[in-house]
Design an enzyme around this catalytic site. Structure first.
Site, mmCIF file in Angstrom:
data_model
loop_
_atom_site.group_PDB
_atom_site.id
_atom_site.type_symbol
_atom_site.label_atom_id
_atom_site.label_comp_id
_atom_site.label_asym_id
_atom_site.label_seq_id
_atom_site.Cartn_x
_atom_site.Cartn_y
_atom_site.Cartn_z
ATOM 1 N N HIS A 1 0.787 -6.231 -5.652
ATOM 2 C CA HIS A 1 0.801 -4.793 -5.983
ATOM 3 C C HIS A 1 1.959 -4.459 -6.916
ATOM 4 C CE1 HIS A 1 -1.886 -4.480 -2.368
ATOM 5 N NE2 HIS A 1 -2.512 -3.707 -3.223
ATOM 6 N N ASN A 2 1.807 -4.883 -8.154
ATOM 7 C CA ASN A 2 2.840 -4.626 -9.164
ATOM 8 C C ASN A 2 2.175 -4.022 -10.409
ATOM 9 O OD1 ASN A 2 1.663 -6.821 -10.605
ATOM 10 N ND2 ASN A 2 2.804 -8.240 -9.301
ATOM 11 N N ASP B 1 -10.527 -1.293 -8.815
ATOM 12 C CA ASP B 1 -9.446 -1.718 -7.927
ATOM 13 C C ASP B 1 -9.749 -3.050 -7.227
ATOM 14 O OD1 ASP B 1 -6.991 -1.483 -6.669
ATOM 15 O OD2 ASP B 1 -7.783 -0.322 -4.987
ATOM 16 N N HIS C 1 -1.106 -5.589 -11.829
ATOM 17 C CA HIS C 1 -2.346 -5.175 -11.145
ATOM 18 C C HIS C 1 -2.786 -3.799 -11.672
ATOM 19 C CE1 HIS C 1 -5.215 -3.938 -8.102
ATOM 20 N NE2 HIS C 1 -4.405 -2.977 -7.665
ATOM 21 N N ASP D 1 -1.474 2.668 -7.529
ATOM 22 C CA ASP D 1 -0.680 1.951 -6.512
ATOM 23 C C ASP D 1 0.825 2.169 -6.725
ATOM 24 O OD1 ASP D 1 -2.418 0.729 -4.680
ATOM 25 O OD2 ASP D 1 -2.873 -0.923 -6.043
HETATM 26 ZN ZN LIG Z 1 -4.846 -1.378 -6.320
#
Ligand SMILES: [Zn+2]
Length: 420
Positions: free
Chosen positions: A148-149, A298, A152, A189
């Site tokens: 989750h960076n 996603d 992404h 995110d």
């Molecule tokens: Zn995501």
């Protein structure tokens, strides 16, 4: 107060304070005597996002970090520009693009897409403010998260762009729809702590309390995005009414990415397709389709080519196992999918594909039966077969589908219908 952009809007909600970051302070698991942080130091840290805290602390300690955007080699720059000419290709290699832009894939890609879709001109955007906004977004992703960076986020934004170009959508979308979709994809995110909602709940994290244990992360991503939008002043020239509408519609898009709500969205999508009553001239229907598109973007990793898909699988598993390691260390009870002793990448991926990805992309292909949809389903089938081959090699039996994802769906919380 500097850095505090918390404002109560007329819409009745607050943005997240710039810096009410979901930083996990592991000292809470030790006895109080071990905690030697002064109240003032703690307050200073709460004013900054985790990323900003690290940078500012380096700055005060005299450690300077070179500005990565200034050390780009011309040759790399040229190759990155070349890649952007094919930004609408499904086999776009975001990892390579991130290396060529020296870690600035989210800024470079999103800025390019704003330009490509004519949003800068249409909405009279100040390009300096736009760049500043995108830099802040990129900085507030945690680069130390394996999955989750910002890469992404860039990948999801690129996938969203591919979906926006699909004939059914492109002919009915307004510039407003495209604008919201790209912003929501890039920020969906934002400030992700690298652990999941159950972890935040069981460690009594203040975000879990703030959002009453419901879509905790997604609410945080959305409110953080709103905070950056306001701080950047990117849309300061728009009416208050439009800015509020934008903030709430971005929220609807980001909140739709909560995977625990997948069944609600999917059954609504399925009923519309069964009845054949989706009318994209209707703004509510368009908005619903954009929610579905962002959900697809996603979780589209298994629909990419094996080379890309495999890398994402390794990264997400690394993040899960890291959480499991912390849970073991502090005796918190290891979350499903997070135990490196009992789980394998292949098992996790096969469960993920079976229970979440295949049902979603199956419906998406019914809605938009195009070459892209067929390509995505093709990769999905091949990738699943590859993982199954590995699973057979590892276990000697094969065809085990991890039921964890199915169990996750039974934990669905009631949700207001989003489509009127
Ligand atoms: Zn995501």
């Amino acid at each position: 107060m500097l850095g505090d952009v918390r404002v109560r809007s007329r819409a009745g909600f607050e943005t997240e304070r710039r810096g009410s970051h979901p930083y996990i302070d592991f000292r809470i698991f030790h006895s109080n005597s071990e905690i030697e942080v002064s109240v003032s130091a703690r307050n200073v840290r709460r004013l900054l996002s985790f990323q900003r805290y690290l940078r500012s602390s380096r700055f005060f300690r005299g450690i300077t970090v070179p500005n990565s955007s200034n050390i780009l080699d011309d040759d790399y720059n040229g190759q990155a520009k070349c890649m952007l000419e094919k930004v609408g290709n499904w086999n776009f290699d975001i990892f390579l693009f991130d290396r060529l832009t020296n870690g600035n894939s989210l800024v470079s890609l999103t800025f390019h897409l704003f330009n490509l879709h004519g949003l800068i001109e249409h909405f009279q955007l100040d390009t300096m403010k736009l760049r500043r906004f995108l830099v802040m977004v990129q900085e507030d992703y945690h680069s130390q998260n394996p999955y989750h960076n910002a890469v992404h986020a860039a990948d999801v934004t690129q996938a969203m762009h591919c979906y926006l170009k699909e004939p059914k959508l492109s002919k009915s979308l307004t510039p407003w729809d495209v604008l919201l979709s790209l912003i929501a994809a890039a920020t969906h995110d934002l400030d992700h702590p690298g652990v999941n909602q159950p972890f935040l709940i069981k460690t009594n994290h203040y975000l879990a309390t703030l959002y009453k244990n419901t879509s905790v992360l997604e609410n945080h991503h959305w409110r953080s995005a709103v905070g950056l939008l306001r701080e950047s002043g990117l849309f300061a020239h728009m009416s208050l009414e439009n800015r509020q509408l934008m903030e709430s519609q971005i929220g609807d898009l980001i909140l739709a990415t909560d995977i625990s709500q997948q069944n609600e969205y999917l059954s609504m999508f399925r009923s519309h397709l069964d009845r054949g009553d989706l009318c994209l001239e209707n703004p509510n229907h368009r908005h619903f389709i954009l929610q579905m598109a962002l959900k697809c973007a996603d979780i589209c990793n298994p629909c990419r080519t094996w080379e890309l898909s495999k890398q994402w699988s390794e990264k997400v598993t690394e993040e899960f196992f890291h959480q499991g390691d912390i849970e073991k260390k502090y005796h918190l009870g290891v979350s499903p999918l997070c135990d490196r002793q009992t789980e394998t990448i292949a098992n996790i991926q096969i469960g993920f594909m079976t229970y979440l990805v295949e049902p979603l992309f199956g419906e998406w292909a019914r809605f938009s039966n195009t070459r892209l949809s067929q390509t995505m389903l093709g990769h999905l089938g091949l990738n699943k077969a590859s993982w199954k081959g590995m699973q057979r090699e590892q276990s000697g039996s094969g065809d085990d589908v991890d039921p964890t994802f199915e169990e996750m769906d039974s934990d669905i919380l009631p949700q207001e219908p989003r489509l009127s």
